[in-house]
Design an enzyme around this catalytic site. Structure first.
Site, PDB file in Angstrom:
ATOM      1  N   ASP A 244       0.820  -1.222   0.000  1.00  0.00           N
ATOM      2  CA  ASP A 244       0.000   0.000   0.000  1.00  0.00           C
ATOM      3  C   ASP A 244       0.845   1.260   0.000  1.00  0.00           C
ATOM      4  O   ASP A 244       0.399   2.320  -0.440  1.00  0.00           O
ATOM      5  CB  ASP A 244      -0.943   0.002   1.195  1.00  0.00           C
ATOM      6  CG  ASP A 244      -2.053  -1.009   0.978  1.00  0.00           C
ATOM      7  OD1 ASP A 244      -1.818  -2.210   1.230  1.00  0.00           O
ATOM      8  OD2 ASP A 244      -3.125  -0.612   0.495  1.00  0.00           O
ATOM      9  N   ASN A 254       1.628  -3.151   4.060  1.00  0.00           N
ATOM     10  CA  ASN A 254       0.619  -3.957   3.366  1.00  0.00           C
ATOM     11  C   ASN A 254      -0.362  -4.483   4.412  1.00  0.00           C
ATOM     12  O   ASN A 254      -0.217  -4.201   5.611  1.00  0.00           O
ATOM     13  CB  ASN A 254       1.288  -5.104   2.588  1.00  0.00           C
ATOM     14  CG  ASN A 254       0.305  -5.796   1.653  1.00  0.00           C
ATOM     15  OD1 ASN A 254      -0.377  -5.130   0.860  1.00  0.00           O
ATOM     16  ND2 ASN A 254       0.199  -7.109   1.730  1.00  0.00           N
TER      17      ASN A 254
HETATM   18  O1  MRU Z   1      -7.712  -2.942   2.993  1.00  0.00           O
HETATM   19  P1  MRU Z   1      -7.453  -3.312   1.565  1.00  0.00           P
HETATM   20  O2  MRU Z   1      -8.255  -4.482   1.105  1.00  0.00           O
HETATM   21  O3  MRU Z   1      -7.570  -2.125   0.643  1.00  0.00           O
HETATM   22  O4  MRU Z   1      -5.919  -3.758   1.567  1.00  0.00           O
HETATM   23  C1  MRU Z   1      -5.333  -4.096   0.342  1.00  0.00           C
HETATM   24  C2  MRU Z   1      -3.964  -4.605   0.455  1.00  0.00           C
HETATM   25  O5  MRU Z   1      -3.375  -4.639   1.510  1.00  0.00           O
HETATM   26  C3  MRU Z   1      -3.284  -4.994  -0.828  1.00  0.00           C
HETATM   27  O6  MRU Z   1      -2.356  -6.003  -0.618  1.00  0.00           O
HETATM   28  C4  MRU Z   1      -2.547  -3.761  -1.403  1.00  0.00           C
HETATM   29  O7  MRU Z   1      -3.418  -2.673  -1.514  1.00  0.00           O
HETATM   30  C5  MRU Z   1      -1.942  -4.032  -2.721  1.00  0.00           C
HETATM   31  S1  MRU Z   1      -3.150  -4.186  -3.982  1.00  0.00           S
HETATM   32  C6  MRU Z   1      -2.392  -4.377  -5.471  1.00  0.00           C
END
Ligand code: MRU
Length: 369
Positions: A244, A254
Protein backbone atom coordinates in the site's frame (compact mmCIF):
# COMPACT_ATOMS: atom_id res chain seq x y z
CA UNK A 1 -13.41 -13.01 -17.20
CA UNK A 2 -12.64 -9.33 -17.60
CA UNK A 3 -12.95 -8.09 -14.05
CA UNK A 4 -12.64 -4.27 -14.38
CA UNK A 5 -12.87 -3.27 -10.73
CA UNK A 6 -13.00 0.41 -11.77
CA UNK A 7 -14.67 1.61 -14.94
CA UNK A 8 -15.71 5.04 -16.20
CA UNK A 9 -18.68 4.93 -18.52
CA UNK A 10 -19.31 7.83 -20.89
CA UNK A 11 -17.78 11.27 -21.31
CA UNK A 12 -17.59 14.16 -18.86
CA UNK A 13 -21.23 13.54 -17.93
CA UNK A 14 -20.48 9.84 -17.36
CA UNK A 15 -20.63 7.63 -14.31
CA UNK A 16 -18.11 5.57 -12.35
CA UNK A 17 -18.83 1.87 -12.12
CA UNK A 18 -17.32 -0.22 -9.33
CA UNK A 19 -17.59 -3.89 -8.47
CA UNK A 20 -19.04 -4.11 -4.97
CA UNK A 21 -16.19 -6.08 -3.41
CA UNK A 22 -17.99 -6.43 -0.09
CA UNK A 23 -20.42 -8.86 -1.71
CA UNK A 24 -17.92 -11.13 -3.46
CA UNK A 25 -17.70 -14.06 -3.93
CA UNK A 26 -21.40 -14.73 -3.29
CA UNK A 27 -22.64 -11.96 -5.56
CA UNK A 28 -21.06 -10.07 -8.45
CA UNK A 29 -22.67 -6.64 -8.46
CA UNK A 30 -21.59 -3.47 -10.22
CA UNK A 31 -22.48 -0.19 -8.51
CA UNK A 32 -22.89 3.15 -10.23
CA UNK A 33 -21.15 6.00 -8.38
CA UNK A 34 -22.51 9.47 -9.21
CA UNK A 35 -21.10 11.77 -6.55
CA UNK A 36 -17.93 12.42 -4.57
CA UNK A 37 -19.81 11.54 -1.38
CA UNK A 38 -20.74 8.11 -2.77
CA UNK A 39 -17.15 7.57 -3.90
CA UNK A 40 -15.75 8.55 -0.49
CA UNK A 41 -18.14 6.05 1.12
CA UNK A 42 -17.19 3.34 -1.41
CA UNK A 43 -13.49 3.76 -0.59
CA UNK A 44 -14.07 3.97 3.17
CA UNK A 45 -16.21 0.82 3.25
CA UNK A 46 -13.91 -1.18 0.93
CA UNK A 47 -16.51 -1.41 -1.82
CA UNK A 48 -13.49 -0.51 -3.93
CA UNK A 49 -10.19 -1.44 -2.33
CA UNK A 50 -6.56 -2.26 -3.03
CA UNK A 51 -4.06 0.58 -3.34
CA UNK A 52 -3.98 1.08 -7.14
CA UNK A 53 -7.76 0.64 -7.53
CA UNK A 54 -8.42 3.26 -4.84
CA UNK A 55 -6.12 5.70 -6.67
CA UNK A 56 -7.72 5.14 -10.06
CA UNK A 57 -11.27 5.39 -8.66
CA UNK A 58 -10.43 8.60 -6.78
CA UNK A 59 -9.01 10.17 -9.94
CA UNK A 60 -12.53 10.17 -11.42
CA UNK A 61 -14.10 11.74 -8.31
CA UNK A 62 -13.54 15.42 -9.17
CA UNK A 63 -15.22 14.86 -12.56
CA UNK A 64 -18.32 13.71 -10.69
CA UNK A 65 -18.06 16.76 -8.41
CA UNK A 66 -18.14 19.09 -11.41
CA UNK A 67 -21.31 17.43 -12.73
CA UNK A 68 -23.14 18.82 -9.68
CA UNK A 69 -22.17 22.47 -10.29
CA UNK A 70 -25.22 24.40 -11.44
CA UNK A 71 -25.53 27.52 -13.62
CA UNK A 72 -22.55 28.55 -15.70
CA UNK A 73 -19.58 28.14 -13.38
CA UNK A 74 -16.29 29.84 -14.21
CA UNK A 75 -13.06 27.88 -14.54
CA UNK A 76 -12.00 29.35 -11.16
CA UNK A 77 -15.17 28.02 -9.51
CA UNK A 78 -14.60 24.65 -11.14
CA UNK A 79 -11.00 24.57 -9.88
CA UNK A 80 -12.21 25.37 -6.39
CA UNK A 81 -14.71 22.51 -6.55
CA UNK A 82 -12.03 20.10 -7.78
CA UNK A 83 -9.67 21.04 -4.95
CA UNK A 84 -12.46 20.58 -2.41
CA UNK A 85 -13.33 17.17 -3.88
CA UNK A 86 -9.67 16.10 -3.79
CA UNK A 87 -9.28 17.12 -0.15
CA UNK A 88 -12.45 15.27 0.78
CA UNK A 89 -11.46 12.08 -1.05
CA UNK A 90 -8.01 12.23 0.56
CA UNK A 91 -9.73 11.76 3.94
CA UNK A 92 -11.30 8.42 2.94
CA UNK A 93 -8.37 6.12 3.83
CA UNK A 94 -4.89 7.05 5.07
CA UNK A 95 -2.41 4.29 4.18
CA UNK A 96 -2.39 3.55 0.44
CA UNK A 97 -0.31 6.32 -1.13
CA UNK A 98 -1.77 5.67 -4.58
CA UNK A 99 -4.84 7.62 -3.44
CA UNK A 100 -2.78 10.76 -2.72
CA UNK A 101 -0.60 10.20 -5.79
CA UNK A 102 -3.64 10.13 -8.08
CA UNK A 103 -5.29 13.12 -6.39
CA UNK A 104 -2.05 15.12 -6.66
CA UNK A 105 -2.02 14.49 -10.38
CA UNK A 106 -5.65 15.58 -10.70
CA UNK A 107 -5.00 18.75 -8.67
CA UNK A 108 -1.98 19.58 -10.81
CA UNK A 109 -3.93 19.02 -14.04
CA UNK A 110 -6.82 21.17 -12.80
CA UNK A 111 -4.47 24.04 -11.84
CA UNK A 112 -2.68 23.80 -15.17
CA UNK A 113 -5.99 23.90 -17.09
CA UNK A 114 -7.32 26.80 -15.00
CA UNK A 115 -4.20 28.87 -15.69
CA UNK A 116 -5.18 29.14 -19.34
CA UNK A 117 -7.52 32.17 -19.61
CA UNK A 118 -9.41 30.43 -22.44
CA UNK A 119 -10.35 27.42 -20.28
CA UNK A 120 -14.01 26.99 -19.37
CA UNK A 121 -15.35 24.83 -16.54
CA UNK A 122 -16.35 22.30 -19.18
CA UNK A 123 -12.84 22.37 -20.67
CA UNK A 124 -11.30 21.84 -17.24
CA UNK A 125 -13.57 18.86 -16.68
CA UNK A 126 -12.56 17.40 -20.05
CA UNK A 127 -8.87 17.83 -19.14
CA UNK A 128 -9.48 15.98 -15.87
CA UNK A 129 -11.23 13.12 -17.63
CA UNK A 130 -8.25 12.75 -19.97
CA UNK A 131 -5.90 12.70 -16.96
CA UNK A 132 -8.04 10.18 -15.04
CA UNK A 133 -8.19 7.94 -18.12
CA UNK A 134 -4.40 8.21 -18.44
CA UNK A 135 -3.94 7.20 -14.79
CA UNK A 136 -6.28 4.27 -15.46
CA UNK A 137 -4.46 3.17 -18.62
CA UNK A 138 -1.04 3.53 -16.98
CA UNK A 139 -2.16 1.25 -14.18
CA UNK A 140 -3.20 -1.43 -16.68
CA UNK A 141 0.26 -1.26 -18.29
CA UNK A 142 2.10 -1.21 -14.94
CA UNK A 143 0.22 -4.29 -13.78
CA UNK A 144 1.09 -6.24 -16.90
CA UNK A 145 4.75 -5.26 -16.68
CA UNK A 146 4.95 -6.21 -13.02
CA UNK A 147 3.66 -9.64 -14.02
CA UNK A 148 6.17 -9.94 -16.85
CA UNK A 149 9.06 -8.81 -14.66
CA UNK A 150 8.19 -11.17 -11.82
CA UNK A 151 7.32 -14.31 -13.69
CA UNK A 152 10.88 -15.73 -13.62
CA UNK A 153 10.66 -15.90 -9.82
CA UNK A 154 7.87 -18.50 -9.98
CA UNK A 155 9.34 -21.89 -10.85
CA UNK A 156 7.78 -25.22 -11.77
CA UNK A 157 6.68 -27.14 -8.70
CA UNK A 158 6.42 -24.05 -6.47
CA UNK A 159 3.72 -23.49 -3.88
CA UNK A 160 3.32 -19.76 -3.44
CA UNK A 161 1.73 -18.11 -0.43
CA UNK A 162 -0.11 -14.81 -0.83
CA UNK A 163 -1.95 -12.56 1.61
CA UNK A 164 -4.96 -10.27 1.18
CA UNK A 165 -5.83 -9.49 -2.45
CA UNK A 166 -3.43 -7.92 -4.90
CA UNK A 167 -5.22 -9.03 -8.04
CA UNK A 168 -7.41 -7.46 -10.71
CA UNK A 169 -9.92 -6.45 -8.05
CA UNK A 170 -7.24 -4.34 -6.35
CA UNK A 171 -6.11 -2.48 -9.49
CA UNK A 172 -7.35 -1.23 -12.83
CA UNK A 173 -5.42 -4.00 -14.58
CA UNK A 174 -4.55 -7.61 -13.76
CA UNK A 175 -3.13 -6.91 -10.32
CA UNK A 176 0.34 -6.77 -8.85
CA UNK A 177 1.22 -9.91 -6.84
CA UNK A 178 -1.42 -11.90 -8.68
CA UNK A 179 -0.28 -10.45 -12.01
CA UNK A 180 3.01 -12.29 -11.47
CA UNK A 181 1.05 -15.51 -10.92
CA UNK A 182 -1.26 -14.92 -13.89
CA UNK A 183 1.72 -14.32 -16.20
CA UNK A 184 3.54 -17.40 -14.89
CA UNK A 185 0.38 -19.47 -15.43
CA UNK A 186 0.00 -18.14 -18.98
CA UNK A 187 3.58 -19.20 -19.71
CA UNK A 188 2.68 -22.74 -18.64
CA UNK A 189 4.51 -22.68 -15.33
CA UNK A 190 3.23 -25.45 -13.02
CA UNK A 191 2.63 -24.12 -9.51
CA UNK A 192 -0.07 -23.80 -6.89
CA UNK A 193 -1.10 -21.03 -4.53
CA UNK A 194 -2.02 -20.90 -0.86
CA UNK A 195 -4.22 -17.90 -0.07
CA UNK A 196 -4.33 -16.61 3.50
CA UNK A 197 -7.90 -15.99 4.55
CA UNK A 198 -6.88 -12.48 5.72
CA UNK A 199 -8.98 -11.60 8.73
CA UNK A 200 -10.79 -9.44 9.58
CA UNK A 201 -12.33 -8.75 6.16
CA UNK A 202 -11.29 -11.95 4.38
CA UNK A 203 -9.91 -10.43 1.19
CA UNK A 204 -7.80 -13.56 0.70
CA UNK A 205 -10.54 -16.17 0.87
CA UNK A 206 -13.28 -14.02 -0.67
CA UNK A 207 -11.35 -12.25 -3.43
CA UNK A 208 -7.97 -13.86 -4.11
CA UNK A 209 -9.32 -17.42 -4.09
CA UNK A 210 -12.15 -16.27 -6.38
CA UNK A 211 -9.77 -14.60 -8.86
CA UNK A 212 -7.34 -17.52 -8.97
CA UNK A 213 -10.17 -19.98 -9.45
CA UNK A 214 -11.47 -17.95 -12.40
CA UNK A 215 -7.98 -18.08 -13.92
CA UNK A 216 -7.74 -21.86 -13.48
CA UNK A 217 -4.86 -21.65 -11.00
CA UNK A 218 -4.92 -24.23 -8.21
CA UNK A 219 -5.60 -22.37 -4.97
CA UNK A 220 -5.96 -23.57 -1.39
CA UNK A 221 -7.35 -21.26 1.28
CA UNK A 222 -5.72 -21.38 4.73
CA UNK A 223 -6.46 -19.51 7.94
CA UNK A 224 -3.91 -16.81 8.67
CA UNK A 225 -2.43 -18.67 11.63
CA UNK A 226 -1.54 -21.72 9.49
CA UNK A 227 1.21 -20.13 7.40
CA UNK A 228 4.10 -20.94 9.75
CA UNK A 229 3.16 -24.61 9.95
CA UNK A 230 3.00 -24.90 6.15
CA UNK A 231 6.42 -23.30 5.86
CA UNK A 232 7.88 -25.68 8.43
CA UNK A 233 6.44 -28.59 6.47
CA UNK A 234 8.28 -27.37 3.36
CA UNK A 235 5.01 -26.61 1.59
CA UNK A 236 5.85 -22.99 0.62
CA UNK A 237 8.64 -22.00 -1.81
CA UNK A 238 7.86 -18.28 -2.13
CA UNK A 239 5.67 -15.61 -0.56
CA UNK A 240 4.36 -12.76 -2.69
CA UNK A 241 2.14 -9.87 -1.65
CA UNK A 242 1.22 -6.39 -2.82
CA UNK A 243 1.89 -3.14 -0.95
CA UNK A 244 0.00 0.00 0.00
CA UNK A 245 2.96 2.30 0.52
CA UNK A 246 6.71 1.77 0.21
CA UNK A 247 9.14 4.18 1.89
CA UNK A 248 12.37 5.24 0.21
CA UNK A 249 14.37 2.68 2.23
CA UNK A 250 12.16 -0.19 0.98
CA UNK A 251 10.01 -0.70 4.10
CA UNK A 252 6.57 -1.67 2.79
CA UNK A 253 3.12 -1.30 4.34
CA UNK A 254 0.62 -3.96 3.37
CA UNK A 255 -2.41 -5.71 4.84
CA UNK A 256 -2.09 -6.59 8.50
CA UNK A 257 -0.36 -9.96 8.81
CA UNK A 258 2.17 -9.33 6.03
CA UNK A 259 4.90 -8.43 8.54
CA UNK A 260 4.41 -11.75 10.38
CA UNK A 261 4.73 -13.60 7.07
CA UNK A 262 7.99 -11.82 6.27
CA UNK A 263 9.48 -12.95 9.61
CA UNK A 264 8.21 -16.49 9.14
CA UNK A 265 9.60 -16.58 5.61
CA UNK A 266 13.00 -15.36 6.76
CA UNK A 267 13.09 -17.92 9.56
CA UNK A 268 12.37 -20.71 7.07
CA UNK A 269 14.69 -19.41 4.34
CA UNK A 270 11.83 -18.72 1.93
CA UNK A 271 12.03 -15.73 -0.48
CA UNK A 272 9.59 -12.94 0.33
CA UNK A 273 8.53 -10.74 -2.59
CA UNK A 274 6.51 -7.53 -2.77
CA UNK A 275 4.94 -6.57 -6.11
CA UNK A 276 3.96 -2.93 -6.57
CA UNK A 277 3.87 -0.18 -9.19
CA UNK A 278 5.92 3.03 -8.88
CA UNK A 279 2.72 4.80 -7.79
CA UNK A 280 2.96 2.87 -4.50
CA UNK A 281 6.36 4.34 -3.57
CA UNK A 282 6.43 7.33 -1.27
CA UNK A 283 9.92 8.73 -1.63
CA UNK A 284 9.15 11.49 0.87
CA UNK A 285 9.21 8.96 3.72
CA UNK A 286 12.60 7.89 5.04
CA UNK A 287 11.30 4.64 6.50
CA UNK A 288 8.18 2.62 7.18
CA UNK A 289 7.93 4.11 10.68
CA UNK A 290 6.43 7.23 9.09
CA UNK A 291 3.69 5.40 7.15
CA UNK A 292 0.26 6.21 8.61
CA UNK A 293 -1.53 3.03 9.62
CA UNK A 294 -5.30 2.98 9.28
CA UNK A 295 -7.23 1.93 12.37
CA UNK A 296 -10.58 0.44 11.48
CA UNK A 297 -13.90 -0.13 13.22
CA UNK A 298 -13.81 -2.70 16.10
CA UNK A 299 -17.01 -4.22 14.68
CA UNK A 300 -14.90 -5.76 11.89
CA UNK A 301 -13.20 -7.92 14.53
CA UNK A 302 -16.22 -8.54 16.73
CA UNK A 303 -18.21 -9.80 13.76
CA UNK A 304 -17.13 -12.23 11.05
CA UNK A 305 -19.40 -12.76 8.04
CA UNK A 306 -22.41 -11.43 9.96
CA UNK A 307 -21.79 -13.76 12.91
CA UNK A 308 -20.79 -12.29 16.25
CA UNK A 309 -17.48 -13.90 17.22
CA UNK A 310 -16.49 -11.78 20.24
CA UNK A 311 -18.54 -10.27 23.08
CA UNK A 312 -20.13 -6.87 22.45
CA UNK A 313 -18.18 -4.05 24.05
CA UNK A 314 -14.92 -6.01 24.29
CA UNK A 315 -11.72 -4.02 23.69
CA UNK A 316 -10.54 -4.45 20.12
CA UNK A 317 -7.38 -3.35 18.33
CA UNK A 318 -7.86 -3.29 14.56
CA UNK A 319 -4.95 -1.86 12.56
CA UNK A 320 -5.59 -2.52 8.87
CA UNK A 321 -1.94 -2.59 7.82
CA UNK A 322 1.54 -3.36 9.10
CA UNK A 323 5.01 -2.60 7.83
CA UNK A 324 7.45 -5.19 6.53
CA UNK A 325 11.06 -4.09 6.91
CA UNK A 326 13.21 -3.81 3.81
CA UNK A 327 15.78 -6.19 5.29
CA UNK A 328 13.15 -8.94 5.27
CA UNK A 329 12.13 -8.37 1.62
CA UNK A 330 13.99 -10.48 -0.93
CA UNK A 331 12.93 -8.25 -3.82
CA UNK A 332 10.36 -5.68 -4.88
CA UNK A 333 8.88 -6.34 -8.31
CA UNK A 334 7.90 -3.12 -10.12
CA UNK A 335 6.87 -2.27 -13.66
CA UNK A 336 10.38 -0.93 -14.24
CA UNK A 337 12.20 -4.01 -13.03
CA UNK A 338 12.99 -6.06 -9.95
CA UNK A 339 14.79 -4.43 -7.01
CA UNK A 340 16.73 -7.19 -5.22
CA UNK A 341 17.51 -6.57 -1.51
CA UNK A 342 15.81 -3.18 -1.71
CA UNK A 343 17.50 -0.13 -0.23
CA UNK A 344 17.46 3.65 -0.78
CA UNK A 345 20.03 3.69 -3.60
CA UNK A 346 18.52 0.81 -5.55
CA UNK A 347 15.00 2.19 -5.23
CA UNK A 348 15.99 5.71 -6.33
CA UNK A 349 18.05 4.29 -9.16
CA UNK A 350 15.27 2.11 -10.58
CA UNK A 351 12.40 4.55 -10.10
CA UNK A 352 14.43 7.39 -11.60
CA UNK A 353 14.99 5.39 -14.75
CA UNK A 354 13.13 6.66 -17.79
CA UNK A 355 11.43 4.15 -20.00
CA UNK A 356 11.14 5.27 -23.61
CA UNK A 357 7.78 3.59 -24.16
CA UNK A 358 6.19 4.99 -21.00
CA UNK A 359 4.16 8.18 -20.79
CA UNK A 360 6.05 11.12 -19.19
CA UNK A 361 3.97 10.84 -16.07
CA UNK A 362 5.53 7.46 -15.23
CA UNK A 363 9.03 8.86 -15.20
CA UNK A 364 10.91 10.21 -12.26
CA UNK A 365 10.33 9.60 -8.60
CA UNK A 366 6.91 8.60 -7.39
CA UNK A 367 4.59 11.13 -5.82
CA UNK A 368 4.87 12.15 -2.25
CA UNK A 369 2.43 12.88 0.46
O1 MRU B 1 -7.71 -2.94 2.99
P1 MRU B 1 -7.45 -3.31 1.57
O2 MRU B 1 -8.25 -4.48 1.10
O3 MRU B 1 -7.57 -2.12 0.64
O4 MRU B 1 -5.92 -3.76 1.57
C1 MRU B 1 -5.33 -4.10 0.34
C2 MRU B 1 -3.96 -4.61 0.46
O5 MRU B 1 -3.38 -4.64 1.51
C3 MRU B 1 -3.28 -4.99 -0.83
O6 MRU B 1 -2.36 -6.00 -0.62
C4 MRU B 1 -2.55 -3.76 -1.40
O7 MRU B 1 -3.42 -2.67 -1.51
C5 MRU B 1 -1.94 -4.03 -2.72
S1 MRU B 1 -3.15 -4.19 -3.98
C6 MRU B 1 -2.39 -4.38 -5.47
Amino acid sequence: MNIEAVKWIGGTDGVLELIDQRRLPAEFVRLKIRSVEQLHEAIRTLTVRGAPAIGVAAAYGPILALQWLTGRPSAAEALNEVLKACDYLASSRPTAVNLFWALDRIRAKAREAAEDPQTTARGLQAALLTEANTIHEEDVVMCRRIGENGTRLIRDGFSVLTHCNAGALATAGQGTALSVLFEAHQRGRQFEVFADETRPLLQGSRLTAWELQQAGIKVTVICDNMAGFLMKQGKIQAVITGADRIAVNGDAANKIGTYSLSILAKHHGIPFYIAAPSSTFDLSLESGAAIPIEQRNPEEVIWCAQVQTAPSGVHVYNPAFDVTEAKDITAIITEKGVIESPNRERIRDLLGRAEPSQPDSLRGPAAKR
